[in-house]
Design a protein around this motif. Structure first.
Motif, PDB file in Angstrom:
ATOM      1  N   TYR A  37       0.215  -6.229  11.462  1.00 23.38           N
ATOM      2  CA  TYR A  37       0.012  -4.857  11.017  1.00 23.38           C
ATOM      3  C   TYR A  37       1.045  -4.473   9.960  1.00 23.38           C
ATOM      4  N   GLY A  38       0.693  -3.448   9.207  1.00 23.51           N
ATOM      5  CA  GLY A  38       1.693  -2.804   8.376  1.00 23.51           C
ATOM      6  C   GLY A  38       2.672  -2.042   9.242  1.00 23.51           C
ATOM      7  N   SER A  39       3.699  -1.489   8.624  1.00 19.32           N
ATOM      8  CA  SER A  39       4.714  -0.738   9.371  1.00 19.32           C
ATOM      9  C   SER A  39       4.745   0.740   8.997  1.00 19.32           C
ATOM     10  N   VAL A  40       3.862   1.150   8.106  1.00 19.88           N
ATOM     11  CA  VAL A  40       3.800   2.538   7.663  1.00 19.88           C
ATOM     12  C   VAL A  40       2.362   3.014   7.786  1.00 19.88           C
ATOM     13  N   PHE A  41       2.159   4.171   8.396  1.00 15.28           N
ATOM     14  CA  PHE A  41       0.826   4.742   8.504  1.00 15.28           C
ATOM     15  C   PHE A  41       0.426   5.412   7.190  1.00 15.28           C
ATOM     16  N   VAL A  42      -0.854   5.360   6.874  1.00 15.33           N
ATOM     17  CA  VAL A  42      -1.404   6.097   5.740  1.00 15.33           C
ATOM     18  C   VAL A  42      -1.834   7.459   6.256  1.00 15.33           C
ATOM     19  N   THR A  43      -1.175   8.500   5.769  1.00 10.34           N
ATOM     20  CA  THR A  43      -1.414   9.844   6.281  1.00 10.34           C
ATOM     21  C   THR A  43      -1.673  10.821   5.140  1.00 10.34           C
ATOM     22  N   GLU A  44      -2.254  11.940   5.493  1.00  7.90           N
ATOM     23  CA  GLU A  44      -2.491  13.009   4.519  1.00  7.90           C
ATOM     24  C   GLU A  44      -1.411  14.079   4.585  1.00  7.90           C
ATOM     25  N   SER A  45      -0.395  13.848   5.387  1.00 14.67           N
ATOM     26  CA  SER A  45       0.730  14.767   5.496  1.00 14.67           C
ATOM     27  C   SER A  45       1.933  14.142   4.816  1.00 14.67           C
ATOM     28  N   ALA A  91      -9.263 -20.155   3.495  1.00 10.49           N
ATOM     29  CA  ALA A  91      -9.434 -19.308   4.670  1.00 10.49           C
ATOM     30  C   ALA A  91     -10.043 -17.987   4.223  1.00 10.49           C
ATOM     31  N   THR A  92     -10.465 -17.197   5.189  1.00 17.07           N
ATOM     32  CA  THR A  92     -10.919 -15.837   4.936  1.00 17.07           C
ATOM     33  C   THR A  92      -9.790 -14.874   5.266  1.00 17.07           C
ATOM     34  N   ILE A  93      -9.532 -13.949   4.368  1.00 17.50           N
ATOM     35  CA  ILE A  93      -8.530 -12.913   4.598  1.00 17.50           C
ATOM     36  C   ILE A  93      -9.277 -11.635   4.985  1.00 17.50           C
ATOM     37  N   SER A  94      -9.031 -11.177   6.193  1.00  9.76           N
ATOM     38  CA  SER A  94      -9.700  -9.994   6.729  1.00  9.76           C
ATOM     39  C   SER A  94      -8.744  -8.814   6.667  1.00  9.76           C
ATOM     40  N   LEU A  95      -9.241  -7.684   6.127  1.00  7.46           N
ATOM     41  CA  LEU A  95      -8.424  -6.494   5.933  1.00  7.46           C
ATOM     42  C   LEU A  95      -9.107  -5.308   6.608  1.00  7.46           C
ATOM     43  N   ASP A  96      -8.400  -4.658   7.511  1.00  7.34           N
ATOM     44  CA  ASP A  96      -8.949  -3.498   8.211  1.00  7.34           C
ATOM     45  C   ASP A  96      -7.938  -2.366   8.204  1.00  7.34           C
ATOM     46  N   ILE A  97      -8.457  -1.154   8.004  1.00  3.99           N
ATOM     47  CA  ILE A  97      -7.639   0.042   8.179  1.00  3.99           C
ATOM     48  C   ILE A  97      -8.580   1.162   8.602  1.00  3.99           C
ATOM     49  N   GLY A  98      -8.352   1.691   9.784  1.00  3.77           N
ATOM     50  CA  GLY A  98      -9.295   2.656  10.332  1.00  3.77           C
ATOM     51  C   GLY A  98     -10.675   2.045  10.441  1.00  3.77           C
ATOM     52  N   SER A  99     -11.681   2.770   9.966  1.00  2.79           N
ATOM     53  CA  SER A  99     -13.056   2.281  10.031  1.00  2.79           C
ATOM     54  C   SER A  99     -13.448   1.448   8.823  1.00  2.79           C
ATOM     55  N   TYR A 150       0.843  -1.197   0.000  1.00  5.49           N
ATOM     56  CA  TYR A 150       0.000   0.000   0.000  1.00  5.49           C
ATOM     57  C   TYR A 150       0.878   1.246   0.000  1.00  5.49           C
ATOM     58  N   ARG A 151       0.322   2.321  -0.497  1.00  4.23           N
ATOM     59  CA  ARG A 151       1.013   3.607  -0.480  1.00  4.23           C
ATOM     60  C   ARG A 151       0.798   4.296   0.862  1.00  4.23           C
ATOM     61  N   ALA A 152       1.657   5.240   1.166  1.00  4.95           N
ATOM     62  CA  ALA A 152       1.601   5.908   2.468  1.00  4.95           C
ATOM     63  C   ALA A 152       0.690   7.123   2.481  1.00  4.95           C
ATOM     64  N   HIS A 153       0.207   7.546   1.289  1.00  6.11           N
ATOM     65  CA  HIS A 153      -0.614   8.758   1.230  1.00  6.11           C
ATOM     66  C   HIS A 153      -1.723   8.586   0.194  1.00  6.11           C
ATOM     67  N   ALA A 180      -3.975   9.065   9.353  1.00  9.84           N
ATOM     68  CA  ALA A 180      -2.968   8.384  10.168  1.00  9.84           C
ATOM     69  C   ALA A 180      -3.447   7.023  10.677  1.00  9.84           C
ATOM     70  N   GLN A 181      -3.751   6.134   9.724  1.00  9.13           N
ATOM     71  CA  GLN A 181      -4.209   4.781  10.052  1.00  9.13           C
ATOM     72  C   GLN A 181      -3.242   3.755   9.472  1.00  9.13           C
ATOM     73  N   ILE A 182      -3.273   2.560  10.050  1.00 13.77           N
ATOM     74  CA  ILE A 182      -2.358   1.505   9.633  1.00 13.77           C
ATOM     75  C   ILE A 182      -3.144   0.218   9.407  1.00 13.77           C
ATOM     76  N   PRO A 183      -2.831  -0.556   8.380  1.00 12.18           N
ATOM     77  CA  PRO A 183      -3.625  -1.760   8.098  1.00 12.18           C
ATOM     78  C   PRO A 183      -3.377  -2.892   9.094  1.00 12.18           C
ATOM     79  N   PHE A 184      -4.440  -3.659   9.317  1.00 15.75           N
ATOM     80  CA  PHE A 184      -4.391  -4.856  10.154  1.00 15.75           C
ATOM     81  C   PHE A 184      -4.955  -5.997   9.330  1.00 15.75           C
ATOM     82  N   ILE A 185      -4.212  -7.088   9.233  1.00 17.04           N
ATOM     83  CA  ILE A 185      -4.551  -8.189   8.323  1.00 17.04           C
ATOM     84  C   ILE A 185      -4.607  -9.492   9.106  1.00 17.04           C
ATOM     85  N   GLN A 186      -5.638 -10.291   8.824  1.00 12.23           N
ATOM     86  CA  GLN A 186      -5.808 -11.561   9.518  1.00 12.23           C
ATOM     87  C   GLN A 186      -6.082 -12.687   8.526  1.00 12.23           C
ATOM     88  N   ILE A 187      -5.575 -13.865   8.841  1.00 17.01           N
ATOM     89  CA  ILE A 187      -5.988 -15.103   8.188  1.00 17.01           C
ATOM     90  C   ILE A 187      -6.922 -15.810   9.161  1.00 17.01           C
TER      91      ILE A 187
END
Length: 426
Positions: free
Chosen positions: A404-412, A355-363, A320-323, A386-393
């Motif tokens: 989790y990812g290691s980079v936040f998605v930000t608008e700055s 399996a189900t792959i669950s993807l969450d970032i913020g809401s 994913y991109r950071a912005h 300023a949210q970061i993805p969370f991924i589950q199997i």
């Protein structure tokens, strides 16, 4: 049974790889080897072999006959020690003398690490069509006079239109095969098709080949106002491999690239000793792509064997991109085609059982049902900053792996950056 982790893959290789063998190489920018020691070459080669690569082949991309000549000599020593293949790609956007090309090929032609095809030393280019057929025919003749046969498969990049495949053959009777450099959409908001591949594959085969098909994970560059663009690459690393395996079936797959950091399509590790210039570090540093090699390993095995490999270790590779694409940044240049990429996190699963792959970032939440082998899905960026993805199997209602990812998605943002962060859950 393939364990989808970066474990060593046994590669059978002799001095002459069979013309019927399925060969995978990666484009290596020798320009980025200025600071390389012998150990750097060895590390890169060992990492490449663990991914399933046979060589850095039209990969020793050489711009000028200067420091790169000595670095290439080191590369051949390391490759000979590792039973790894190398071949030359001459960057003809720079000025080359015929004698320099002949000398460099002749120096290494007898190396057991030299990649050959149809009994000839494989030689390629980036560009070079402007030099004309006589230029290349003279090089072939000069090498033949030294007892060296070559198989010439250039990347003449002006030949992209499928209808020009016959013109290529008539303009260049000196070529044996062709390397299609174009592994990204052509400045359009649409997936890349195989029309160019099929047309030039057929042309190359009429000459005996090889047809070299490029496969690339991404394309973004932002080093000055004239070199600022992004191509639609969101799912390219998945579907381009499938095009190679299922549709085109090329003689050689060339990954573009191992280490072209400035264009964001590197799959090698970021070498901290490489001078990236003033602009590229702003979007390269902190954005590793190593996990893309897990996908490469899976598809390389499939390409070579003709069968999708069994997966032992459940894995999700995500990028994913950071912005968001619409933000204005304080540095760099807004790239052309910036509207094309989706504001989303992309995830590719490699599973032993469904399996189900669950993807969450913020809401924002998304999920997809993934079967055995490879599957791909995505989740859109959230409205929150300023949210970061969370991924589950998730299997049988239980989370078996997550991260989790290691980079936040930000608008700055301090620099326009369409280069993705690539991570892994395994």
């Amino acid at each position: 049974m393939l364990s989808v982790s970066l474990v060593a893959v046994v590669i059978a290789a002799s001095h002459v790889l069979s013309a019927n063998a399925q060969i995978v190489i990666a484009h290596f920018m020798a320009q980025n080897a200025f600071s390389y020691s012998q150990g750097d070459w060895t590390n890169d080669i060992n990492t490449a072999k663990a991914t399933g690569l046979d060589g850095f082949g039209t990969a020793l991309n050489i711009a000028l006959p200067d420091y790169e000549v000595d670095r290439v000599a080191d590369a051949f020593v390391a490759a000979e020690n590792a039973n790894f293949k190398l071949c030359f790609s001459f960057d003809m956007s720079r000025t080359w003398q015929q004698s320099d090309i002949v000398s460099l090929v002749a120096t290494h032609a007898s190396s057991p690490a030299m990649l050959t095809y149809n009994g000839g030393v494989l030689v390629s280019t980036f560009e070079g069509e402007a030099n004309g057929n006589d230029f290349w025919a003279a090089i072939r003749t000069s090498l033949a006079n030294e007892g060296i046969k070559i198989t010439f498969a250039p990347a003449f990049i002006s030949y992209r239109d499928p209808s020009l495949n016959g013109t290529l053959l008539s303009d260049f009777p000196s070529i044996d095969g062709f390397f299609n450099w174009w592994s990204w959409p052509n400045d359009v908001d649409a997936l890349l098709t195989t029309d160019t591949d099929i047309a030039y594959r057929d042309a190359a085969h009429s000459r005996g080949g090889p047809y070299i098909m490029s496969v690339s994970p991404w394309q973004f560059k932002d080093i000055d106002a004239n070199d600022a663009w992004v191509e639609l690459s969101d799912t390219l690393w998945n579907y381009r491999w499938l095009q190679a395996i299922q549709d085109v079936k090329p003689d050689i797959v060339e990954i573009v690239t191992w280490n072209d950091y400035a264009e964001s399509h590197y799959i090698g590790d970021i070498n901290p000793n490489v001078d990236l210039g003033d602009a590229a570090p702003n979007y390269v540093n902190g954005f590793p792509h190593a996990a893309w090699r897990i996908i490469a390993q899976y598809y390389i095995s499939w390409y070579k064997t003709g069968t999708a490999p069994a997966v032992e270790n459940d894995t999700v590779v995500f990028w994913y991109r950071a912005h968001p694409k619409a933000v204005s940044c304080s540095g760099g240049w807004a790239p052309r085609m910036a509207d094309f990429p989706a504001d989303a996190v992309f995830a590719m699963s490699l599973l032993s059982t469904p399996a189900t792959i669950s993807l969450d970032i913020g809401s924002t939440h998304a999920q997809f049902d993934a079967g055995v082998g490879a599957a791909i899905g995505s989740v859109n960026f959230p409205v929150e900053d300023a949210q970061i993805p969370f991924i589950q199997i998730i299997r049988n209602g239980q989370t078996v792996k997550s991260g989790y990812g290691s980079v936040f998605v930000t608008e700055s943002c301090s620099w326009y950056n369409f280069n993705p962060f690539v991570g892994v859950i395994q």
